[in-house]
Scaffold this motif. Structure first.
Motif, short mmCIF file in Angstrom:
data_model
loop_
_atom_site.label_atom_id
_atom_site.label_comp_id
_atom_site.label_asym_id
_atom_site.label_seq_id
_atom_site.Cartn_x
_atom_site.Cartn_y
_atom_site.Cartn_z
N ALA A 373 49.59 38.97 36.23
CA ALA A 373 49.56 39.92 37.35
C ALA A 373 50.96 40.45 37.65
O ALA A 373 51.14 41.63 37.99
CB ALA A 373 48.97 39.25 38.58
N PHE A 374 51.96 39.59 37.54
CA PHE A 374 53.34 40.03 37.76
C PHE A 374 53.73 41.08 36.72
O PHE A 374 54.37 42.09 37.04
CB PHE A 374 54.28 38.83 37.68
CG PHE A 374 55.72 39.18 37.95
CD1 PHE A 374 56.20 39.27 39.24
CD2 PHE A 374 56.59 39.43 36.90
CE1 PHE A 374 57.52 39.61 39.50
CE2 PHE A 374 57.91 39.76 37.13
CZ PHE A 374 58.38 39.85 38.44
N ARG A 375 53.33 40.85 35.48
CA ARG A 375 53.63 41.82 34.42
C ARG A 375 52.89 43.14 34.67
O ARG A 375 53.45 44.23 34.48
CB ARG A 375 53.21 41.23 33.07
CG ARG A 375 53.41 42.16 31.89
CD ARG A 375 54.87 42.38 31.60
NE ARG A 375 55.06 43.28 30.46
CZ ARG A 375 55.12 44.60 30.55
NH1 ARG A 375 55.00 45.18 31.75
NH2 ARG A 375 55.29 45.35 29.48
N LEU A 376 51.64 43.06 35.12
CA LEU A 376 50.87 44.26 35.43
C LEU A 376 51.56 45.05 36.54
O LEU A 376 51.70 46.28 36.46
CB LEU A 376 49.46 43.88 35.87
CG LEU A 376 48.56 45.01 36.37
CD1 LEU A 376 48.21 45.96 35.22
CD2 LEU A 376 47.28 44.46 37.00
N ALA A 377 52.00 44.35 37.58
CA ALA A 377 52.67 45.03 38.70
C ALA A 377 53.98 45.66 38.28
O ALA A 377 54.39 46.69 38.83
CB ALA A 377 52.90 44.03 39.84
N ALA A 378 54.65 45.05 37.31
CA ALA A 378 55.93 45.59 36.85
C ALA A 378 55.76 46.89 36.07
O ALA A 378 56.65 47.75 36.08
CB ALA A 378 56.65 44.56 35.99
N ARG A 379 54.63 47.06 35.42
CA ARG A 379 54.46 48.25 34.58
C ARG A 379 53.55 49.31 35.20
O ARG A 379 53.51 50.44 34.71
CB ARG A 379 53.92 47.86 33.20
CG ARG A 379 52.51 47.33 33.18
CD ARG A 379 52.04 47.02 31.75
NE ARG A 379 50.66 46.57 31.72
CZ ARG A 379 49.62 47.37 31.75
NH1 ARG A 379 49.79 48.69 31.81
NH2 ARG A 379 48.39 46.89 31.72
N VAL A 380 52.83 48.97 36.27
CA VAL A 380 51.93 49.94 36.92
C VAL A 380 52.39 50.14 38.36
O VAL A 380 52.20 49.26 39.21
CB VAL A 380 50.47 49.44 36.89
CG1 VAL A 380 49.56 50.44 37.60
CG2 VAL A 380 50.01 49.20 35.46
N PRO A 381 53.01 51.25 38.67
CA PRO A 381 53.56 51.46 40.02
C PRO A 381 52.52 51.32 41.13
O PRO A 381 52.84 50.86 42.23
CB PRO A 381 54.11 52.89 39.95
CG PRO A 381 54.38 53.13 38.50
CD PRO A 381 53.32 52.38 37.76
N ALA A 382 51.28 51.67 40.86
CA ALA A 382 50.25 51.64 41.91
C ALA A 382 49.98 50.24 42.44
O ALA A 382 49.48 50.09 43.56
CB ALA A 382 48.96 52.27 41.39
N VAL A 383 50.28 49.22 41.65
CA VAL A 383 50.01 47.84 42.09
C VAL A 383 51.30 47.03 42.18
O VAL A 383 51.28 45.81 42.08
CB VAL A 383 49.01 47.14 41.14
CG1 VAL A 383 47.66 47.80 41.22
CG2 VAL A 383 49.53 47.13 39.70
N ARG A 384 52.42 47.71 42.39
CA ARG A 384 53.70 47.02 42.42
C ARG A 384 53.78 45.99 43.54
O ARG A 384 54.49 44.98 43.42
CB ARG A 384 54.82 48.04 42.56
CG ARG A 384 56.21 47.49 42.30
CD ARG A 384 57.14 48.57 41.81
NE ARG A 384 56.77 49.02 40.47
CZ ARG A 384 57.29 50.09 39.89
NH1 ARG A 384 58.17 50.84 40.53
NH2 ARG A 384 56.92 50.43 38.67
N ALA A 385 53.06 46.21 44.63
CA ALA A 385 53.08 45.26 45.73
C ALA A 385 52.48 43.91 45.34
O ALA A 385 52.66 42.92 46.05
CB ALA A 385 52.32 45.83 46.93
N LEU A 386 51.79 43.87 44.21
CA LEU A 386 51.17 42.62 43.76
C LEU A 386 52.20 41.60 43.29
O LEU A 386 51.89 40.42 43.17
CB LEU A 386 50.19 42.94 42.61
CG LEU A 386 49.35 41.80 42.04
CD1 LEU A 386 48.42 41.22 43.09
CD2 LEU A 386 48.55 42.29 40.83
N ARG A 387 53.44 42.04 43.05
CA ARG A 387 54.44 41.12 42.49
C ARG A 387 54.69 39.91 43.38
O ARG A 387 54.76 38.78 42.90
CB ARG A 387 55.76 41.87 42.25
CG ARG A 387 55.71 42.82 41.06
CD ARG A 387 57.05 43.47 40.81
NE ARG A 387 57.44 44.32 41.93
CZ ARG A 387 58.56 45.04 41.95
NH1 ARG A 387 59.40 45.00 40.92
NH2 ARG A 387 58.85 45.81 42.99
N ALA A 388 54.82 40.14 44.69
CA ALA A 388 55.08 39.02 45.60
C ALA A 388 53.92 38.03 45.60
O ALA A 388 54.12 36.81 45.57
CB ALA A 388 55.34 39.54 47.01
N THR A 389 52.71 38.56 45.60
CA THR A 389 51.53 37.70 45.56
C THR A 389 51.51 36.86 44.29
O THR A 389 51.23 35.66 44.32
CB THR A 389 50.25 38.55 45.64
OG1 THR A 389 50.24 39.28 46.87
CG2 THR A 389 49.01 37.68 45.56
#
Length: 433
Positions: A373-389
């Protein structure tokens, strides 16, 4: 030849699985996997570990589980394919990460199946017949899963409704017992000793065993209608309902039995009913526990079968398992092989061994999911807020693994290494041919 390493594309969806399930079906399957036998047995050892801080342990595991659920839901929406974190790890991190997640899921949840089958038998049969009844339960539910996923959803829905009705009885009894003089004195007399940090974390690890069922929803990525909307909503709804149920049950257990009484109880929910003087309801609670274990077992077996199917499709398990029955449209071979393995475990292992391996394996599985999920958030701006989670979930999983007894952590590491080495040998042999 082996598949190339490195960041992988999402595995190609096979034509075999059909999108039959709606939001209600997905929620019920998730609840059937979460509100299972764990709620009937987990609070006693958790109270023994955390003492008066049981609710702190529940809060810790709720935070970790919620982060895991959010990461899993976003990944499932981005990669609507069977396999859960196995598929997500392959797509976001590379084939080896996906294999580790899939291997840990299959091993951990297969151990959970054995534990649930034995729990069914413990509540429903005399001691001398327990293993035979457990085998019969595994065989029966293997057949149900092989008949089709919609039948799995229907059976799970019925079981969830019945179990929730039983838990309503327990909560009512707990309120009655908590309001009685005996219950109030039991709570007042409970030691005010605060559990250690390690004890709280260990209780959270134990309670996580009862929360992990939302991964079951993610494994239905190819069988849920509109998965990009349905899976996140189903995960959220089932998680919130389960958390409310667990909090209510934990509260009434402490009110009725006190911390010491809860920690010492072998069957805390039945003891809550006894404390209220509702002896005639004890068999109902015992039947509810057996039904809960059946519901958990049903959901687990369906999820593992589909993850095994996805791994076989990618060559990480024998290709023989990459088969969908033309009529039932489910991976029948994977379901049947799984049933056979669970039967063997039921015959030769005990519940503590199965639960220990399961907890460690599932936590590693979710660690890979959060990293994905961290990798997904790093490459997809729309879900960048997922990084902290994802970071909180990853750290939480690692901490809870380390809080497990050393034997459990060592066993989990041994199983992971065995799978990794086995895959390396197979890939090397393929490269030579």
């Amino acid at each position: 030849m082996s598949a190339p390493s490195g960041p992988a594309s999402t595995p190609t969806n096979p034509p075999g699985l059909e999108r039959r399930l709606g939001l209600g079906d997905a929620v019920m399957i998730g609840l059937g996997s979460m509100i299972g036998a764990g709620v009937f047995v987990v609070f006693a050892p958790a109270a023994a570990s955390a003492g008066a801080l049981l609710f702190v342990g529940l809060l810790v595991v709720a935070v970790v589980a919620w982060c895991n659920a959010r990461s899993t839901a976003r990944l499932a929406a981005a990669h609507p394919t069977s396999g859960g974190a196995y598929a997500y790890g392959r797509a976001e991190l590379g084939h080896w990460w996906g294999f580790v997640a899939g291997w840990c899921f299959v091993v951990g949840k297969t151990a959970s199946c054995a534990a649930m089958a034995l729990a069914v038998a413990a509540y429903a049969a005399p001691a001398e017949l327990e293993r035979y009844v457990a085998v019969a339960a595994v065989v029966a539910l293997t057949i149900v899963n092989a008949l089709g996923v919609t039948k799995t959803a229907v059976v799970t829905r019925v079981i969830v409704v019945l179990v929730l009705a039983v838990l309503v009885v327990v909560v009512a009894a707990g309120v009655a017992a908590g309001g009685a003089a005996e219950g109030t004195r039991a709570l007042d007399a409970a030691p005010a000793v605060l559990g250690s940090v390690y004890g709280v974390l260990q209780s959270a690890g134990l309670l996580f065993f009862a929360f992990a069922g939302y991964a079951r929803i993610a494994t239905l990525g190819e069988e849920v209608r509109a998965p990009e909307r349905t899976i996140p909503r189903a995960v959220t709804i089932s998680f919130v309902v389960a958390l409310v149920v667990y909090a209510a049950v934990a509260l009434v257990c402490m009110l009725a039995l006190g911390v010491d009484g809860l920690a010492a109880s072998r069957e805390p929910l039945a003891d809550v009913v006894r404390a209220a003087g509702w002896a005639e309801a004890v068999p109902i609670v015992q039947a509810g526990a057996a039904l809960a274990a059946l519901g958990t077992l049903l959901g687990l077996m369906a999820g593992i079968g589909r993850t095994s199917f996805a791994m076989a499709r990618e060559g990480d398990l024998p290709r023989f398992l990459d088969h969908v029955h033309p009529r039932s449209r489910v991976p029948v071979r994977a379901e049947l092989v799984l049933g056979g393995v669970v039967v063997l475990l039921v015959l030769f292992v005990d519940v503590p061994t199965a639960v220990t391996l399961s907890s460690a394996g599932v936590l590693v599985y979710y660690a890979v999911a959060n990293l994905s999920a961290f990798r997904l958030a790093a490459r997809v701006p729309a879900v960048r807020a997922l990084r902290a989670t994802a970071i909180v979930g990853l750290v939480g999983c690692v901490v809870l693994v380390l809080a497990l007894p050393p034997v459990a952590a060592a066993s989990a590491l041994g199983v992971v290494l065995f799978g990794v080495l086995g895959r390396a040998v197979v890939l090397r042999a393929r490269d030579r041919t």
